[in-house]
Design an enzyme around this catalytic site. Structure first.
Site, PDB file in Angstrom:
ATOM      1  N   ASP A 236      47.832  84.428  55.057  1.00  9.65           N
ATOM      2  CA  ASP A 236      46.720  85.043  56.051  1.00  9.65           C
ATOM      3  C   ASP A 236      46.684  85.939  54.722  1.00  9.65           C
ATOM      4  O   ASP A 236      47.078  86.300  54.036  1.00  9.65           O
ATOM      5  CB  ASP A 236      46.830  85.610  57.310  1.00  9.65           C
ATOM      6  CG  ASP A 236      48.665  86.026  57.494  1.00  9.65           C
ATOM      7  OD1 ASP A 236      48.461  86.374  56.914  1.00  9.65           O
ATOM      8  OD2 ASP A 236      48.530  86.062  58.966  1.00  9.65           O
TER       9      ASP A 236
ATOM     10  N   LYS B 225      43.069  87.301  58.864  1.00  6.62           N
ATOM     11  CA  LYS B 225      42.741  88.733  59.840  1.00  6.62           C
ATOM     12  C   LYS B 225      42.679  89.398  59.597  1.00  6.62           C
ATOM     13  O   LYS B 225      43.546  90.234  59.215  1.00  6.62           O
ATOM     14  CB  LYS B 225      43.713  87.822  60.786  1.00  6.62           C
ATOM     15  CG  LYS B 225      43.711  87.160  61.698  1.00  6.62           C
ATOM     16  CD  LYS B 225      44.879  87.188  62.853  1.00  6.62           C
ATOM     17  CE  LYS B 225      45.298  86.337  62.836  1.00  6.62           C
ATOM     18  NZ  LYS B 225      46.920  87.000  62.903  1.00  6.62           N
TER      19      LYS B 225
ATOM     20  N   MET C  50      49.048  98.462  60.977  1.00  5.60           N
ATOM     21  CA  MET C  50      47.632  99.168  61.579  1.00  5.60           C
ATOM     22  C   MET C  50      46.747 100.501  62.297  1.00  5.60           C
ATOM     23  O   MET C  50      46.337 100.131  63.419  1.00  5.60           O
ATOM     24  CB  MET C  50      46.924  98.179  63.256  1.00  5.60           C
ATOM     25  CG  MET C  50      47.891  96.453  62.188  1.00  5.60           C
ATOM     26  SD  MET C  50      48.131  95.206  63.436  1.00  5.60           S
ATOM     27  CE  MET C  50      49.875  95.977  64.325  1.00  5.60           C
TER      28      MET C  50
HETATM   29  N1  SAH Z   1      54.184  91.566  60.007  1.00  2.80           N
HETATM   30  C1  SAH Z   1      53.869  92.058  58.996  1.00  2.80           C
HETATM   31  C2  SAH Z   1      53.008  93.511  59.776  1.00  2.80           C
HETATM   32  C3  SAH Z   1      51.959  92.426  59.787  1.00  2.80           C
HETATM   33  S1  SAH Z   1      50.258  93.783  60.564  1.00  2.80           S
HETATM   34  C4  SAH Z   1      55.196  93.327  58.289  1.00  2.80           C
HETATM   35  O1  SAH Z   1      56.234  92.788  59.266  1.00  2.80           O
HETATM   36  O2  SAH Z   1      54.331  94.045  57.430  1.00  2.80           O
HETATM   37  C5  SAH Z   1      49.604  94.581  59.588  1.00  2.80           C
HETATM   38  C6  SAH Z   1      49.810  95.573  59.169  1.00  2.80           C
HETATM   39  O3  SAH Z   1      51.106  96.222  58.639  1.00  2.80           O
HETATM   40  C7  SAH Z   1      48.584  96.942  57.936  1.00  2.80           C
HETATM   41  O4  SAH Z   1      47.825  96.672  59.337  1.00  2.80           O
HETATM   42  C8  SAH Z   1      49.449  97.869  58.323  1.00  2.80           C
HETATM   43  O5  SAH Z   1      49.806  98.757  59.166  1.00  2.80           O
HETATM   44  C9  SAH Z   1      51.035  96.819  57.464  1.00  2.80           C
HETATM   45  N2  SAH Z   1      51.166  97.063  56.203  1.00  2.80           N
HETATM   46  C10 SAH Z   1      51.192  95.518  55.884  1.00  2.80           C
HETATM   47  N3  SAH Z   1      51.245  95.132  54.721  1.00  2.80           N
HETATM   48  C11 SAH Z   1      51.623  96.557  54.294  1.00  2.80           C
HETATM   49  C12 SAH Z   1      51.617  97.216  52.156  1.00  2.80           C
HETATM   50  N4  SAH Z   1      51.460  96.436  52.067  1.00  2.80           N
HETATM   51  N5  SAH Z   1      50.797  98.343  52.446  1.00  2.80           N
HETATM   52  C13 SAH Z   1      50.912  98.674  53.685  1.00  2.80           C
HETATM   53  N6  SAH Z   1      50.839  98.665  54.922  1.00  2.80           N
HETATM   54  C14 SAH Z   1      50.920  97.101  54.883  1.00  2.80           C
END
Ligand code: SAH
Length: 458
Positions: free
Chosen positions: A248, A270, A383
């Protein structure tokens, strides 16, 4: 890619070296090792080089180079004199004839270059840098030398002996590849490495006799927050053996690069409220490919079980009887906080940390505001950019102090990481001032102030 590597069979092929000294000698050794017949044209020749020419059944042509020497259709020509003009002339004449030519240590006058070589014949690994850094290539070669066991050559030879039989028994190329991968992960490899070839052949025969069509499997893999070096070893291994990769939006391009090159790659990204493939469709894809016997890598940003809907996906797999593995990843909270210099807990400032999502499923209950307003607790909001203003206001309304520090980290752990620091009261307006791009993570808590001392990532 400015150069294209190929592997040339030179056995019994006539090649010409222009020059009779030490530079020519160095190249002659390798060419002779590869079985080439070497002619050398030069007014005089080193004794060592002459010996190699003889060994290769070639001829020493004792005169200065001229166009006539290219009358024979050589496979390769090496210009190795210590006179630059002669080398350039050789290069120009070869180019006119479409003859592969290398002018030693003179990249602009090379049609081909000789890479650094790791020789595990019949396995040969070469490293080339298009002349930008021979030292780096050689360093890399040294590294690879230590990584590739000496027995690798024997293993390649052993495989060659079985190739035809394996192909006859397993006609499907994907299934054949899996078979070979299993062989290389099995004790057969060790037997070959230690030279127990009889045992290895017995085991191989048995493996082939008892082979049956493999069952598919799904790997639910956490790819971490962006920096490819934050992948786990297991993630990398499974990414490299999967037949299909379903990924994704949060999976960064450099991470995708590390997947097996010829795997089918399917984007089901997404963006918030813009689902290119709905979750049901993703679940169905996973099941469908696995049931075809494929090894499917479901690659997700961060950790699959933290706001990653990994749970939903494996529920579906479980229901369909598909085998799966789950590989945890570094979640955005860990990655972003580390790279922004904000420890999520600290004995003086925060004894607990909560991960929250600002993006609630329709009909979900509100966040438990009362539980979120403690002083010694760090909140991490996933998010949250869209709901940020509202969340900050709610926290204040429920009793949090308005000057509670807040950090916003966008594209954390990547070269584009950006951090904006403010307070519950002013962070929303600061966001409006800065150009902030998704994905963004918000950290709320006194620990944010530690960034002043601990910042290192940017
Ligand atoms: N499973 C993922 C989260 C997915 S939800 C995890 O464990 O990190 C998606 C959210 O993750 C984004 O909206 C943001 O808030 C956060 N996110 C993921 N990667 C990021 C990054 N490199 N920098 C900042 N926020 C991040």
């Amino acid at each position: 890619m400015e150069i294209f590597p190929i592997s040339l069979k030179l056995q019994q092929q006539r090649c010409l070296i222009v020059g009779g000294g030490h530079i020519a000698y160095r190249k002659a050794i390798l060419l002779q090792k590869a079985g080439a017949i070497l002619d050398v044209v030069a007014p005089e020749i080193d004794a060592n080089l002459l010996e190699i020419v003889k060994k290769s059944t070639g001829t020493f042509l004792q005169h200065t180079f001229s166009e006539k020497d290219l009358a024979f259709p050589y496979r390769l020509v090496i210009a190795a004199t210590n006179v630059a003009e002669v080398n350039h002339q050789v290069f120009a004449l070869c180019e006119q004839r479409n003859l592969l030519v290398n002018s030693v240590d003179d990249i602009p006058h090379c049609r081909f270059m000789m890479p650094a070589i790791i020789d595990r014949s019949p396995l040969v690994i070469s490293v080339a840098s298009n002349g930008t850094s021979p030292v780096l290539s050689r360093q890399l070669r040294t590294k690879i030398e230590t990584l590739v066991p000496q027995g690798m050559g024997k293993l390649a030879e052993f495989s060659g002996q079985w190739r035809k039989q394996v192909k006859e028994k397993i006609s499907n190329p994907d299934q054949r590849r899996v078979f070979w991968e299993d062989v290389y992960a099995s004790a057969i490899k060790e037997q070959v490495f230690t030279g127990n070839l009889d045992t290895a052949h017995d085991m191989m025969r048995q493996a082939l006799d008892t082979w049956s069509i493999p069952k598919g499997e799904v790997y639910l893999v956490g790819a971490g927050p962006g920096d490819p070096e934050l992948l786990t070893l297991k993630a990398l291994r499974l990414m490299q053996q999967a037949d299909v990769v379903i990924y994704d939006r949060l999976v960064s391009a450099p991470i995708l690069e590390l997947c097996r090159r010829d795997a089918v790659k399917i984007y089901v990204g997404k963006a918030r409220s813009n689902h290119s493939v709905p979750q049901d469709g993703i679940n169905a894809l996973l099941v469908q490919y696995a049931q075809q016997g494929k090894r499917v890598c479901r690659l997700k940003g961060g950790d699959p079980f933290i706001f990653g809907r990994g749970g939903e996906e494996i529920q579906e797999l479980f229901a369909a009887g598909v085998a799966f593995q789950v590989v945890p990843g570094i979640t955005a909270a860990s990655g972003c906080s580390a790279y922004a210099g904000i420890p999520l807990t600290h004995r003086d400032y925060a004894q607990s940390v909560r991960f929250l999502t600002g993006h609630l499923k329709e009909g979900s209950p509100e966040l438990p505001w009362q539980e979120l307003v403690y002083e010694n607790q760090t909140l991490v909001l996933y998010m949250g950019l869209v709901g940020l203003d509202r969340i900050c206001k709610q926290l204040i309304a429920h009793g949090q102090r308005p000057n509670m520090p807040v950090a916003l980290i966008s594209k954390g752990t990547t070269p584009e990481q950006k951090v904006v620091v403010g307070t519950l009261q002013d962070i929303a307006s600061k966001v409006a001032e800065h150009q902030i791009h998704a994905p963004t993570l918000t950290i709320i808590g006194e620990v944010v102030t530690l960034r002043e001392q601990l910042q290192w990532g940017e």
